[in-house]
Design an enzyme around this catalytic site. Structure first.
Site, PDB file in Angstrom:
ATOM      1  N   GLU A 154      33.336  29.597  48.143  1.00  0.00           N
ATOM      2  CA  GLU A 154      33.167  28.958  46.817  1.00  0.00           C
ATOM      3  C   GLU A 154      34.399  28.099  46.531  1.00  0.00           C
ATOM      4  O   GLU A 154      34.956  28.124  45.429  1.00  0.00           O
ATOM      5  CB  GLU A 154      32.988  30.024  45.727  1.00  0.00           C
ATOM      6  CG  GLU A 154      31.817  30.950  45.980  1.00  0.00           C
ATOM      7  CD  GLU A 154      31.563  31.954  44.856  1.00  0.00           C
ATOM      8  OE1 GLU A 154      32.138  31.797  43.766  1.00  0.00           O
ATOM      9  OE2 GLU A 154      30.782  32.891  45.085  1.00  0.00           O
ATOM     10  N   GLU A 179      31.543  40.649  44.454  1.00  0.00           N
ATOM     11  CA  GLU A 179      32.568  40.981  43.448  1.00  0.00           C
ATOM     12  C   GLU A 179      32.542  42.436  42.999  1.00  0.00           C
ATOM     13  O   GLU A 179      32.518  42.718  41.803  1.00  0.00           O
ATOM     14  CB  GLU A 179      32.433  40.032  42.254  1.00  0.00           C
ATOM     15  CG  GLU A 179      32.618  38.587  42.663  1.00  0.00           C
ATOM     16  CD  GLU A 179      32.371  37.580  41.535  1.00  0.00           C
ATOM     17  OE1 GLU A 179      32.198  37.990  40.382  1.00  0.00           O
ATOM     18  OE2 GLU A 179      32.359  36.367  41.835  1.00  0.00           O
TER      19      GLU A 179
HETATM   20  O1  9MR Z   1      28.929  28.377  39.148  1.00  0.00           O
HETATM   21  C1  9MR Z   1      28.228  29.419  38.504  1.00  0.00           C
HETATM   22  C2  9MR Z   1      27.975  29.059  37.050  1.00  0.00           C
HETATM   23  O2  9MR Z   1      27.064  27.986  36.966  1.00  0.00           O
HETATM   24  C3  9MR Z   1      27.476  30.264  36.292  1.00  0.00           C
HETATM   25  O3  9MR Z   1      27.416  29.952  34.921  1.00  0.00           O
HETATM   26  C4  9MR Z   1      28.392  31.438  36.521  1.00  0.00           C
HETATM   27  C5  9MR Z   1      27.912  32.657  35.761  1.00  0.00           C
HETATM   28  O4  9MR Z   1      28.635  33.789  36.073  1.00  0.00           O
HETATM   29  O5  9MR Z   1      28.476  31.717  37.893  1.00  0.00           O
HETATM   30  C6  9MR Z   1      29.062  30.689  38.603  1.00  0.00           C
HETATM   31  O6  9MR Z   1      29.212  31.011  39.969  1.00  0.00           O
HETATM   32  C7  9MR Z   1      30.027  32.154  40.257  1.00  0.00           C
HETATM   33  C8  9MR Z   1      29.502  32.775  41.526  1.00  0.00           C
HETATM   34  O7  9MR Z   1      28.145  33.074  41.406  1.00  0.00           O
HETATM   35  C9  9MR Z   1      30.283  34.023  41.891  1.00  0.00           C
HETATM   36  N1  9MR Z   1      31.700  33.765  41.950  1.00  0.00           N
HETATM   37  C10 9MR Z   1      32.278  33.063  40.806  1.00  0.00           C
HETATM   38  C11 9MR Z   1      31.486  31.792  40.533  1.00  0.00           C
HETATM   39  C12 9MR Z   1      32.137  31.000  39.416  1.00  0.00           C
HETATM   40  O8  9MR Z   1      32.061  31.722  38.226  1.00  0.00           O
END
Ligand code: 9MR
Length: 366
Positions: free
Chosen positions: A257, A152
């Site tokens: 994802e 990102e």
């Molecule tokens: O699914 C993840 C969630 O449990 C966390 O709280 C969050 C914190 O930023 O991150 C989520 O996963 C993310 C991933 O690492 C990167 N792309 C977006 C995902 C959804 O937010």
């Protein structure tokens, strides 16, 4: 005779249930010749505290991505102090079950360790950057299949996000991250991962970035399009164009994802704060008990359309990963509004396959 009836009934019931489970198709088997099928794993599942989900993971998936446990704030909570506990458990689980790990991630502006938040000196940021990548990537080299090296890093208009790394290390930091990862993890595939990079402007930015890494003679093996979309509104044409353009760069394309929200998004509204009112909350969380059949069908159709496209481009796509095993696990129950009931995945809260699951399975003609 009469007394025996319940026994006969229960034996046949057990047989029936057993057969039904055995007959549930397995995503990883159905798509064996197409691409890997992955899921995100949360801490509970990695700890083995969710045995039902673990069983399903083994049955359905041949790739996993840690949802959080390899992120910087967890793996290096204090300066030069590492916590590899959960990550090591994941490695052991995956090895035992012949599952490939996509490690997630090395460099990301979010979920950084607290000590990074007020770091002012460029020298300290550089030291963190080099040490973190080198230490973490080398520990898991050959043990994980791939790394999301940078996550990102782009804005929606395709420019580089102004985060601490860009600010302190300058424009070349992404090339440098891949160079360090390549050195530390020569046996591991290296990917760039982001959301919305199927959208034209952001896609152009990602392509420029990938070309820059390649032009520097540094290895990048693939690109991950995250795929957080909305059921009934999946940008199919942009996704198809993206598969073509990214694969033309000679790299793997992945959907990393995947989940399709069925709930309204407050950001789509003109009035930003609908969620704050009682009426707004009910409107924003319409399916607290169950998903109506009409929406179930919308979700199933979107998944069917997507997988039809993925199968068409199977030679370019190496993996499709869902962001969670079942609806109960999904981050979308808590984002962008907390405490909602969303239904974005193929398995419901009881781990039962949904109509969307069967539509996905049906996209492969054997
Ligand atoms: O699914 C993840 C969630 O449990 C966390 O709280 C969050 C914190 O930023 O991150 C989520 O996963 C993310 C991933 O690492 C990167 N792309 C977006 C995902 C959804 O937010």
């Amino acid at each position: 005779m009469i007394k025996k009836l319940p026994l006969i009934f229960s034996v046949s019931a057990v047989l029936f249930v057993g057969t039904a489970i055995a007959q549930t198709p397995s995503l990883k088997d159905v798509f064996k010749k197409e691409f890997l099928i992955g899921t995100a794993m949360n801490a509970q599942q990695i700890e083995g505290k969710d045995t039902a989900a673990d069983r399903l993971i083994k049955q359905q998936f041949n790739a996993v991505t840690p949802e959080n446990c390899m992120k910087a704030e967890i793996i290096q909570p204090r300066w030069d102090t590492y916590n590899f506990d959960l990550a090591d458990k994941l490695v052991a689980f995956a090895k035992k079950n012949n599952i490939k790990i996509n490690a997630h991630n090395l460099i990301w502006h979010s979920q950084l360790p607290a000590f990074m938040h007020h770091m002012q000196s460029a020298d300290s940021v550089r030291q963190y950057f080099v040490n973190h990548i080198t230490k973490v990537a080398s520990r898991y080299d050959g043990k994980v299949y791939s790394w999301d090296v940078v996550n990102e890093a782009l804005n929606e208009d395709g420019t580089l996000r102004k985060d601490i790394f860009l600010d302190k290390l300058g424009d070349d930091y992404i090339v440098e991250a891949f160079r360090l990862a390549q050195k530390a993890a020569p046996h591991t595939k290296l990917y760039y991962n982001d959301y919305n990079i199927e959208q034209p402007k952001k896609r152009a930015g990602a392509i420029a970035l990938i070309k820059k890494i390649q032009a520097a003679g540094v290895r990048i093996d693939g690109v991950g399009i995250q795929g957080h979309w909305k059921a009934g509104n999946v940008p199919m044409a942009d996704i198809e164009e993206s598969i073509k353009e990214y694969s033309a760069l000679g790299i793997e394309v992945m959907f990393t994802e995947l989940d399709l929200s069925v709930l309204p998004n407050p950001w789509d509204k003109v009035t930003a704060d609908v969620s704050a009112t009682t009426e707004g909350s009910a409107k924003m969380n319409p399916y607290t008990k169950s998903l109506p059949d009409s929406m179930q069908q919308v979700l199933a159709k979107s998944y069917a359309d997507l997988f039809t496209l993925f199968v068409k481009y199977k030679k370019d796509i190496s993996r499709v990963t869902f962001w969670g095993v079942d609806d109960g696990q999904s981050w979308l129950n808590g984002f962008p509004i907390r405490g909602r009931t969303n239904y974005p995945l193929l398995f419901d809260r009881n781990l039962k396959p949904k109509p969307a699951f069967f539509r996905v399975i049906a996209t492969v003609k054997k």
